[in-house]
Design a protein around this motif. Structure first.
Motif, PDB file in Angstrom:
ATOM      1  N   PRO A 176       0.810  -1.221   0.000  1.00  0.00           N
ATOM      2  CA  PRO A 176       0.000   0.000   0.000  1.00  0.00           C
ATOM      3  C   PRO A 176       0.846   1.275   0.000  1.00  0.00           C
ATOM      4  CG  PRO A 176      -0.909  -1.586   1.534  1.00  0.00           C
ATOM      5  CD  PRO A 176       0.405  -2.140   1.083  1.00  0.00           C
ATOM      6  N   GLY A 177       1.915   1.291   0.797  1.00  0.00           N
ATOM      7  CA  GLY A 177       2.786   2.463   0.844  1.00  0.00           C
ATOM      8  C   GLY A 177       3.505   2.690  -0.464  1.00  0.00           C
ATOM      9  N   PHE A 178       3.936   1.602  -1.075  1.00  0.00           N
ATOM     10  CA  PHE A 178       4.666   1.720  -2.340  1.00  0.00           C
ATOM     11  C   PHE A 178       3.755   2.220  -3.452  1.00  0.00           C
ATOM     12  CE2 PHE A 178       5.798  -0.524  -6.350  1.00  0.00           C
ATOM     13  CZ  PHE A 178       6.889   0.257  -6.677  1.00  0.00           C
ATOM     14  N   LEU A 179       2.549   1.663  -3.559  1.00  0.00           N
ATOM     15  CA  LEU A 179       1.638   2.095  -4.621  1.00  0.00           C
ATOM     16  C   LEU A 179       1.203   3.545  -4.423  1.00  0.00           C
ATOM     17  CD1 LEU A 179      -0.546  -1.112  -5.082  1.00  0.00           C
ATOM     18  CD2 LEU A 179       1.311  -0.290  -6.537  1.00  0.00           C
ATOM     19  N   LYS A 180       1.028   3.943  -3.145  1.00  0.00           N
ATOM     20  CA  LYS A 180       0.701   5.344  -2.864  1.00  0.00           C
ATOM     21  C   LYS A 180       1.843   6.256  -3.316  1.00  0.00           C
ATOM     22  CE  LYS A 180      -0.733   8.447   0.871  1.00  0.00           C
ATOM     23  NZ  LYS A 180      -1.019   8.546   2.344  1.00  0.00           N
ATOM     24  N   MET A 181       3.073   5.817  -3.084  1.00  0.00           N
ATOM     25  CA  MET A 181       4.242   6.579  -3.526  1.00  0.00           C
ATOM     26  C   MET A 181       4.237   6.765  -5.043  1.00  0.00           C
ATOM     27  SD  MET A 181       8.258   5.532  -2.986  1.00  0.00           S
ATOM     28  CE  MET A 181       8.143   5.574  -1.198  1.00  0.00           C
ATOM     29  N   ARG A 182       3.671   5.783  -5.746  1.00  0.00           N
ATOM     30  CA  ARG A 182       3.599   5.854  -7.204  1.00  0.00           C
ATOM     31  C   ARG A 182       2.320   6.560  -7.684  1.00  0.00           C
ATOM     32  NH1 ARG A 182       8.304   5.023  -7.220  1.00  0.00           N
ATOM     33  NH2 ARG A 182       9.474   3.388  -8.302  1.00  0.00           N
ATOM     34  N   GLY A 183       1.570   7.118  -6.724  1.00  0.00           N
ATOM     35  CA  GLY A 183       0.350   7.835  -7.091  1.00  0.00           C
ATOM     36  C   GLY A 183      -0.801   6.935  -7.474  1.00  0.00           C
ATOM     37  N   LYS A 184      -0.809   5.714  -6.970  1.00  0.00           N
ATOM     38  CA  LYS A 184      -1.851   4.751  -7.320  1.00  0.00           C
ATOM     39  C   LYS A 184      -2.653   4.351  -6.086  1.00  0.00           C
ATOM     40  CE  LYS A 184       0.920   2.972 -11.143  1.00  0.00           C
ATOM     41  NZ  LYS A 184       0.059   3.526 -12.201  1.00  0.00           N
TER      42      LYS A 184
ATOM     43  N   GLU B 244      14.353   4.456  -2.304  1.00  0.00           N
ATOM     44  CA  GLU B 244      12.940   4.099  -2.111  1.00  0.00           C
ATOM     45  C   GLU B 244      12.822   2.784  -1.350  1.00  0.00           C
ATOM     46  OE1 GLU B 244      10.543   5.998  -5.885  1.00  0.00           O
ATOM     47  OE2 GLU B 244      11.712   4.162  -6.197  1.00  0.00           O
ATOM     48  N   MET B 245      13.696   1.838  -1.642  1.00  0.00           N
ATOM     49  CA  MET B 245      13.664   0.558  -0.941  1.00  0.00           C
ATOM     50  C   MET B 245      13.872   0.764   0.547  1.00  0.00           C
ATOM     51  SD  MET B 245      13.320  -2.744  -1.044  1.00  0.00           S
ATOM     52  CE  MET B 245      13.653  -3.454  -2.656  1.00  0.00           C
ATOM     53  N   ARG B 246      14.758   1.655   0.930  1.00  0.00           N
ATOM     54  CA  ARG B 246      14.979   1.946   2.360  1.00  0.00           C
ATOM     55  C   ARG B 246      13.748   2.585   2.991  1.00  0.00           C
ATOM     56  NH1 ARG B 246      20.342   3.004   0.520  1.00  0.00           N
ATOM     57  NH2 ARG B 246      19.816   5.172   0.006  1.00  0.00           N
ATOM     58  N   GLN B 247      13.017   3.365   2.212  1.00  0.00           N
ATOM     59  CA  GLN B 247      11.856   4.077   2.746  1.00  0.00           C
ATOM     60  C   GLN B 247      10.635   3.191   2.948  1.00  0.00           C
ATOM     61  OE1 GLN B 247      10.829   7.619   0.527  1.00  0.00           O
ATOM     62  NE2 GLN B 247      12.976   8.204   0.246  1.00  0.00           N
ATOM     63  N   ILE B 248      10.434   2.254   2.038  1.00  0.00           N
ATOM     64  CA  ILE B 248       9.156   1.520   2.074  1.00  0.00           C
ATOM     65  C   ILE B 248       9.324   0.024   2.344  1.00  0.00           C
ATOM     66  CG2 ILE B 248       7.742   3.110   0.728  1.00  0.00           C
ATOM     67  CD1 ILE B 248       9.366   0.152  -0.940  1.00  0.00           C
ATOM     68  N   SER B 249      10.483  -0.401   2.820  1.00  0.00           N
ATOM     69  CA  SER B 249      10.658  -1.813   3.140  1.00  0.00           C
ATOM     70  C   SER B 249      11.232  -1.992   4.537  1.00  0.00           C
ATOM     71  CB  SER B 249      11.574  -2.495   2.117  1.00  0.00           C
ATOM     72  OG  SER B 249      12.923  -2.085   2.279  1.00  0.00           O
ATOM     73  N   ILE B 250      10.994  -3.173   5.099  1.00  0.00           N
ATOM     74  CA  ILE B 250      11.542  -3.532   6.411  1.00  0.00           C
ATOM     75  C   ILE B 250      12.139  -4.927   6.315  1.00  0.00           C
ATOM     76  CG2 ILE B 250       9.898  -2.107   7.694  1.00  0.00           C
ATOM     77  CD1 ILE B 250       8.365  -4.724   8.341  1.00  0.00           C
ATOM     78  N   ASN B 251      13.012  -5.258   7.250  1.00  0.00           N
ATOM     79  CA  ASN B 251      13.573  -6.601   7.324  1.00  0.00           C
ATOM     80  C   ASN B 251      12.489  -7.565   7.800  1.00  0.00           C
ATOM     81  OD1 ASN B 251      15.044  -9.017   8.349  1.00  0.00           O
ATOM     82  ND2 ASN B 251      16.839  -7.778   7.865  1.00  0.00           N
ATOM     83  N   ILE B 252      12.408  -8.707   7.162  1.00  0.00           N
ATOM     84  CA  ILE B 252      11.377  -9.675   7.530  1.00  0.00           C
ATOM     85  C   ILE B 252      11.487 -10.105   8.994  1.00  0.00           C
ATOM     86  CG2 ILE B 252      12.714 -11.683   6.774  1.00  0.00           C
ATOM     87  CD1 ILE B 252      10.070 -12.928   5.820  1.00  0.00           C
ATOM     88  N   LYS B 253      12.702 -10.048   9.549  1.00  0.00           N
ATOM     89  CA  LYS B 253      12.890 -10.442  10.945  1.00  0.00           C
ATOM     90  C   LYS B 253      12.223  -9.473  11.920  1.00  0.00           C
ATOM     91  CE  LYS B 253      17.317 -12.734  10.025  1.00  0.00           C
ATOM     92  NZ  LYS B 253      18.787 -12.739  10.308  1.00  0.00           N
ATOM     93  N   ASP B 254      11.909  -8.267  11.455  1.00  0.00           N
ATOM     94  CA  ASP B 254      11.280  -7.270  12.321  1.00  0.00           C
ATOM     95  C   ASP B 254       9.757  -7.323  12.269  1.00  0.00           C
ATOM     96  OD1 ASP B 254      13.783  -6.276  13.057  1.00  0.00           O
ATOM     97  OD2 ASP B 254      13.846  -4.929  11.320  1.00  0.00           O
ATOM     98  N   ALA B 255       9.213  -8.207  11.458  1.00  0.00           N
ATOM     99  CA  ALA B 255       7.762  -8.290  11.280  1.00  0.00           C
ATOM    100  C   ALA B 255       7.225  -9.606  11.839  1.00  0.00           C
ATOM    101  CB  ALA B 255       7.402  -8.165   9.807  1.00  0.00           C
ATOM    102  N   ILE B 256       5.940  -9.618  12.127  1.00  0.00           N
ATOM    103  CA  ILE B 256       5.226 -10.837  12.520  1.00  0.00           C
ATOM    104  C   ILE B 256       4.366 -11.249  11.336  1.00  0.00           C
ATOM    105  CG2 ILE B 256       3.582 -11.882  14.112  1.00  0.00           C
ATOM    106  CD1 ILE B 256       4.358  -9.673  16.127  1.00  0.00           C
TER     107      ILE B 256
END
Length: 294
Positions: A26-34, A64-76
């Motif tokens: 959702p964050g990435f598509l919003k960044m692309r104006g979609k 952009e990858m740094r802005q809209i991505s996280i390490n999988i280890k930090d997520a549930i």
């Protein structure tokens, strides 16, 4: 593309898994104006084409990858689809499993249903009721339906598939065999772990030639290939659509190969509290769940 549902810092979202990082879609598509679908289910149902998303992701810059991505280890991670319209399962769809069960090779798919309340995601516990003594595992490739369909020809079945995930058909064998039919013994809460992601049909390649394995506390119990199914993925979609209308986000579990606990020699090796069960399928990933007792 591998799609996941996840929680990060208390907020639930969905995204694309790439190189051990989660791109928040959702964050990435919003960044692309979609305008982004609100959930992974809505993405499956929507008109978004996954190859279009793939193309957009390929254009992501390092910043952009740094802005809209996280390490999988930090997520549930959560179950990719928590509340499907229906869960349809196949029994005895591998010749070696039918043989170890002493059953005839079916002429048509044998089907049963699981309730959506049985779903849990990666890392969540499978709960063994105290009165269940024979708890078993079944690694299965699960089809995720992407389009509504009825009476689908085998030649067109692939057009109705969004993607695939890993499914563990947990079974209370003592209850199942006592009843003589399978619904109750396979329908307890937590008896349908799924995940860790949905790999889209375009990325999976040939779904009828994927390696699948089960490990209990690191010990390999099942090691086979979907090439050994009696009815392949496209035949399954065809046969089921002759019986019922298939809908977007339906989950179809395609059966398990030989090596389940109940038929192990010289004696069964059922799941026990404290065990960790891992089911893995090539090009999708590994689904791990601990066993606890209620």
């Amino acid at each position: 593309m591998r799609l996941i549902r996840y929680v990060y810092r208390g907020n639930e979202s969905y995204g694309v898994l790439k190189d051990e990082r989660i791109i928040d879609l959702p964050g990435f598509l919003k960044m692309r104006g979609k305008q982004a679908p609100k959930s992974l289910e809505e993405l499956i149902i929507s008109d978004w084409k996954t190859d279009e998303i793939d193309e957009l992701i390929d254009e992501i810059s390092d910043e952009e990858m740094r802005q809209i991505s996280i390490n999988i280890k930090d997520a549930i991670l959560r179950a990719p689809i928590p509340s499907p319209p229906k869960i349809v399962c196949l029994g005895l769809n591998y010749r070696d499993h039918a043989e170890e069960a002493g059953a005839k090779i079916p002429e048509e798919p044998i089907i049963f249903m699981k309730p959506r309340t049985s779903i849990v995601g990666p890392g969540e516990p499978v709960i063994k009721p105290r009165f269940v003594e024979e708890l078993d595992y079944e690694v299965e490739l699960a089809i995720i339906i992407g389009r509504k369909g009825k009476d689908i020809p085998v030649s067109e079945a692939s057009d109705y598939i969004f993607g695939y995930t890993v499914f563990n058909d947990i079974s209370a064998r003592d209850v199942q065999f006592k009843d003589g039919q399978w619904t109750r013994g396979k329908s307890f809460d937590t008896f349908a772990p799924i995940g860790p992601c949905i790999t889209t049909a375009t990325q999976i390649g040939d779904p009828n030639n994927l390696r699948l394995r089960t490990r209990v506390n690191g010990e390999i119990r099942q090691d086979s290939s979907t090439s050994r199914m009696i009815f392949n993925v496209y035949e399954i979609v065809h046969h089921l659509s002759r019986v019922m209308t298939l809908e977007p986000c339906d989950i179809i579990a395609t059966g398990t190969p030989g090596g389940v606990a109940v038929f192990m020699k010289p004696e069964p090796k059922f799941l026990q509290p404290g065990d960790t069960i891992e089911v893995e399928i090539e090009k999708i990933g590994t689904l791990r769940n601990p066993i606890i007792e209620s």
